[in-house]
Design a protein around this motif. Sequence first.
Motif, PDB file in Angstrom:
ATOM      1  N   PRO A  69       6.739  -7.691  -9.680  1.00 43.37           N
ATOM      2  CA  PRO A  69       5.229  -6.601  -8.305  1.00 43.37           C
ATOM      3  C   PRO A  69       5.176  -5.250  -7.776  1.00 43.37           C
ATOM      4  O   PRO A  69       4.643  -5.714  -8.124  1.00 43.37           O
ATOM      5  CB  PRO A  69       6.389  -7.757  -7.153  1.00 43.37           C
ATOM      6  CG  PRO A  69       7.692  -9.309  -7.724  1.00 43.37           C
ATOM      7  CD  PRO A  69       7.593  -8.032  -8.969  1.00 43.37           C
ATOM      8  N   SER A  71      -0.905   5.869  -1.323  1.00 43.96           N
ATOM      9  CA  SER A  71      -2.395   6.115  -2.243  1.00 43.96           C
ATOM     10  C   SER A  71      -1.586   7.402  -3.435  1.00 43.96           C
ATOM     11  O   SER A  71      -1.967   7.566  -4.576  1.00 43.96           O
ATOM     12  CB  SER A  71      -3.179   7.004  -1.649  1.00 43.96           C
ATOM     13  OG  SER A  71      -3.727   6.238  -0.796  1.00 43.96           O
ATOM     14  N   LYS A 101       0.627   5.036  -5.232  1.00 37.80           N
ATOM     15  CA  LYS A 101      -0.371   4.426  -6.278  1.00 37.80           C
ATOM     16  C   LYS A 101      -0.864   5.720  -7.545  1.00 37.80           C
ATOM     17  O   LYS A 101      -0.830   5.072  -9.129  1.00 37.80           O
ATOM     18  CB  LYS A 101      -1.591   3.653  -5.688  1.00 37.80           C
ATOM     19  CG  LYS A 101      -0.924   2.796  -5.012  1.00 37.80           C
ATOM     20  CD  LYS A 101      -1.722   1.393  -3.995  1.00 37.80           C
ATOM     21  CE  LYS A 101      -1.941   0.137  -3.933  1.00 37.80           C
ATOM     22  NZ  LYS A 101      -2.532  -0.315  -3.427  1.00 37.80           N
ATOM     23  N   SER A 110       2.627  -8.421 -14.796  1.00 38.15           N
ATOM     24  CA  SER A 110       2.059  -8.275 -13.301  1.00 38.15           C
ATOM     25  C   SER A 110       2.735  -9.144 -12.060  1.00 38.15           C
ATOM     26  O   SER A 110       3.797  -8.743 -11.410  1.00 38.15           O
ATOM     27  CB  SER A 110       0.514  -8.335 -13.339  1.00 38.15           C
ATOM     28  OG  SER A 110       0.103  -7.463 -13.330  1.00 38.15           O
ATOM     29  N   SER A 111       3.028 -10.378 -12.850  1.00 42.50           N
ATOM     30  CA  SER A 111       4.409 -11.367 -11.980  1.00 42.50           C
ATOM     31  C   SER A 111       5.270 -11.149 -12.367  1.00 42.50           C
ATOM     32  O   SER A 111       6.687 -11.509 -11.596  1.00 42.50           O
ATOM     33  CB  SER A 111       3.441 -12.644 -12.781  1.00 42.50           C
ATOM     34  OG  SER A 111       3.713 -12.626 -14.216  1.00 42.50           O
ATOM     35  N   SER A 118       2.687  -4.500 -10.175  1.00 42.16           N
ATOM     36  CA  SER A 118       1.557  -4.993 -10.039  1.00 42.16           C
ATOM     37  C   SER A 118       1.069  -3.932  -8.564  1.00 42.16           C
ATOM     38  O   SER A 118      -0.308  -3.924  -8.571  1.00 42.16           O
ATOM     39  CB  SER A 118       1.801  -6.785  -9.638  1.00 42.16           C
ATOM     40  OG  SER A 118       0.188  -6.640  -8.839  1.00 42.16           O
ATOM     41  N   GLU A 119       1.445  -3.444  -7.718  1.00 45.77           N
ATOM     42  CA  GLU A 119       1.409  -3.366  -6.310  1.00 45.77           C
ATOM     43  C   GLU A 119       0.803  -1.587  -7.172  1.00 45.77           C
ATOM     44  O   GLU A 119      -0.663  -1.247  -6.076  1.00 45.77           O
ATOM     45  CB  GLU A 119       2.790  -2.836  -5.752  1.00 45.77           C
ATOM     46  CG  GLU A 119       2.386  -2.562  -4.132  1.00 45.77           C
ATOM     47  CD  GLU A 119       1.236  -2.890  -3.748  1.00 45.77           C
ATOM     48  OE1 GLU A 119       0.905  -2.283  -2.254  1.00 45.77           O
ATOM     49  OE2 GLU A 119       1.072  -3.905  -3.630  1.00 45.77           O
ATOM     50  N   LEU A 143      -2.615  -4.398 -17.511  1.00 49.50           N
ATOM     51  CA  LEU A 143      -3.818  -5.116 -16.905  1.00 49.50           C
ATOM     52  C   LEU A 143      -4.159  -6.481 -18.345  1.00 49.50           C
ATOM     53  O   LEU A 143      -3.995  -7.838 -17.690  1.00 49.50           O
ATOM     54  CB  LEU A 143      -4.743  -4.790 -16.299  1.00 49.50           C
ATOM     55  CG  LEU A 143      -4.871  -3.547 -14.904  1.00 49.50           C
ATOM     56  CD1 LEU A 143      -5.674  -3.103 -15.142  1.00 49.50           C
ATOM     57  CD2 LEU A 143      -4.307  -4.544 -13.931  1.00 49.50           C
ATOM     58  N   THR A 171      -2.451   1.701 -18.002  1.00 53.89           N
ATOM     59  CA  THR A 171      -2.926   0.757 -16.379  1.00 53.89           C
ATOM     60  C   THR A 171      -3.908  -0.467 -17.672  1.00 53.89           C
ATOM     61  O   THR A 171      -3.889  -1.598 -17.671  1.00 53.89           O
ATOM     62  CB  THR A 171      -3.852   1.276 -15.744  1.00 53.89           C
ATOM     63  OG1 THR A 171      -2.964   2.748 -15.337  1.00 53.89           O
ATOM     64  CG2 THR A 171      -3.946   0.012 -14.873  1.00 53.89           C
ATOM     65  N   ARG A 172      -5.008   0.027 -18.448  1.00 54.85           N
ATOM     66  CA  ARG A 172      -5.871  -1.215 -18.758  1.00 54.85           C
ATOM     67  C   ARG A 172      -4.480  -1.991 -19.501  1.00 54.85           C
ATOM     68  O   ARG A 172      -5.066  -2.947 -20.180  1.00 54.85           O
ATOM     69  CB  ARG A 172      -6.365  -0.579 -19.718  1.00 54.85           C
ATOM     70  CG  ARG A 172      -7.569  -1.321 -20.809  1.00 54.85           C
ATOM     71  CD  ARG A 172      -8.810  -0.430 -21.738  1.00 54.85           C
ATOM     72  NE  ARG A 172      -7.776  -0.684 -22.814  1.00 54.85           N
ATOM     73  CZ  ARG A 172      -7.524  -1.272 -24.122  1.00 54.85           C
ATOM     74  NH1 ARG A 172      -7.922  -2.482 -24.227  1.00 54.85           N
ATOM     75  NH2 ARG A 172      -7.069  -0.761 -24.883  1.00 54.85           N
ATOM     76  N   ILE A 225      -0.567  -0.235  -9.412  1.00 49.91           N
ATOM     77  CA  ILE A 225      -2.176  -0.369 -10.304  1.00 49.91           C
ATOM     78  C   ILE A 225      -3.120  -1.127  -9.428  1.00 49.91           C
ATOM     79  O   ILE A 225      -4.386  -1.459 -10.382  1.00 49.91           O
ATOM     80  CB  ILE A 225      -1.502  -0.969 -12.027  1.00 49.91           C
ATOM     81  CG1 ILE A 225      -0.882  -2.546 -11.899  1.00 49.91           C
ATOM     82  CG2 ILE A 225      -0.742  -0.163 -13.036  1.00 49.91           C
ATOM     83  CD1 ILE A 225      -1.109  -2.828 -13.400  1.00 49.91           C
ATOM     84  N   SER A 226      -2.491  -1.636  -8.714  1.00 52.48           N
ATOM     85  CA  SER A 226      -3.700  -2.095  -7.651  1.00 52.48           C
ATOM     86  C   SER A 226      -4.826  -1.762  -7.200  1.00 52.48           C
ATOM     87  O   SER A 226      -4.286  -0.760  -7.195  1.00 52.48           O
ATOM     88  CB  SER A 226      -3.228  -3.324  -6.991  1.00 52.48           C
ATOM     89  OG  SER A 226      -2.583  -2.364  -5.512  1.00 52.48           O
TER      90      SER A 226
END
Length: 353
Positions: A346, A197, A200, A342-343, A349-350, A336, A332-333, A352-353
């Motif tokens: 990874p 947490s 992130k 993101s691909s 991607s993790e 996305l 972040t916006r 900002i998930s």
Amino acid sequence: MSSTSDADRSPCPLLGPQGPEGEDAEPREEKVCAVCGDRATGYHFHVMTCEGCKGFFRRSINKGIRFTCPFTQSCPITKAKRRQCQACRLQKCLDVGMRKDTHQHTFDSSFSQFTHYWPAVRLYVPSPQPQSPPEPGGPAAWPPSLQPDCLDDEVLPDVFSMLPHFADLSTFMIQQVINFAKEIPAFRSLPIDDQISLLKGATLDICQIQFNTVFNAETNAWECGQHCYTIQDGALAGFQQIYLEPLLKFHISLKKLHLHEAEYVLLQAMLLFSPDHAGITQRDFIDQFQEKVALTLKSYIDHQHPMPEGRFLYAKLLLLLTELQTLKVENTRQILHIQDLSSMTPLLSEIIS
């Protein structure tokens, strides 16, 4: 009730296979000083030590003292004999791993370890030129969607996509933030879910603080060893001016404060240990640790930045940290909405998930 142990969990994408009980975990054996064997009071300069060895190491490093052993450089360092030879005591401190530069091997400011895997991608961007009607009997014009990609260099704009390169750079810097966090014993002592947490919630902000250390305010460029980046490169990666312009302003403002290396590190720790991040269970512990870091930062500023330079410096930093939160939301916006980013990474991607 039964519960799944940490050993049974799948490896964490952010922290790797080691959880709190892994090789990076805080030891649970009796706390004794690794230097002299006296009762330890906690981790100091990355090693479990007593107050005496902590103070000795801090004074020796801060003053740059060079000791000489009058004997064979192998004096025993115990609670009773630790004052007999300062040279061997300092060497013992270094041998067991005490160091003040923990952050220096987790942030590669020269980016010497950064490997760029993805090639730059040349883009075809058709210019909006008016189309004249075809002459009778002449060849039909190419529809805009079927423009050939084999045009000569005079027609094909010299535009490259920085997105693949940005993906590599993001992964590299996120890994450095993770390494930085795992070097802090207080972070490793937290439950694995709290560690995730915190990462992130803070990684994108910490990346910006680290990036500011290589920012050149005269050229408005980030000089990363052999690589040099500008706001224009961010645009070529797909970021919009609504994010890039405030980002540049933030880095200019932060650089103007002329922070010391220690202040950058303390800022990163303040951002990491935020009790406001979602999913936190050890909120009181994290809040207290962040308060200690903040007080340390203010004390450092008061002692190291004389007036008038130091006037309101701490307050200015807090305002910039608030501004950084706004930047993170927009960052972040846009991440996305950037196709394929993101691909390609990874880890990002993790985060900002």
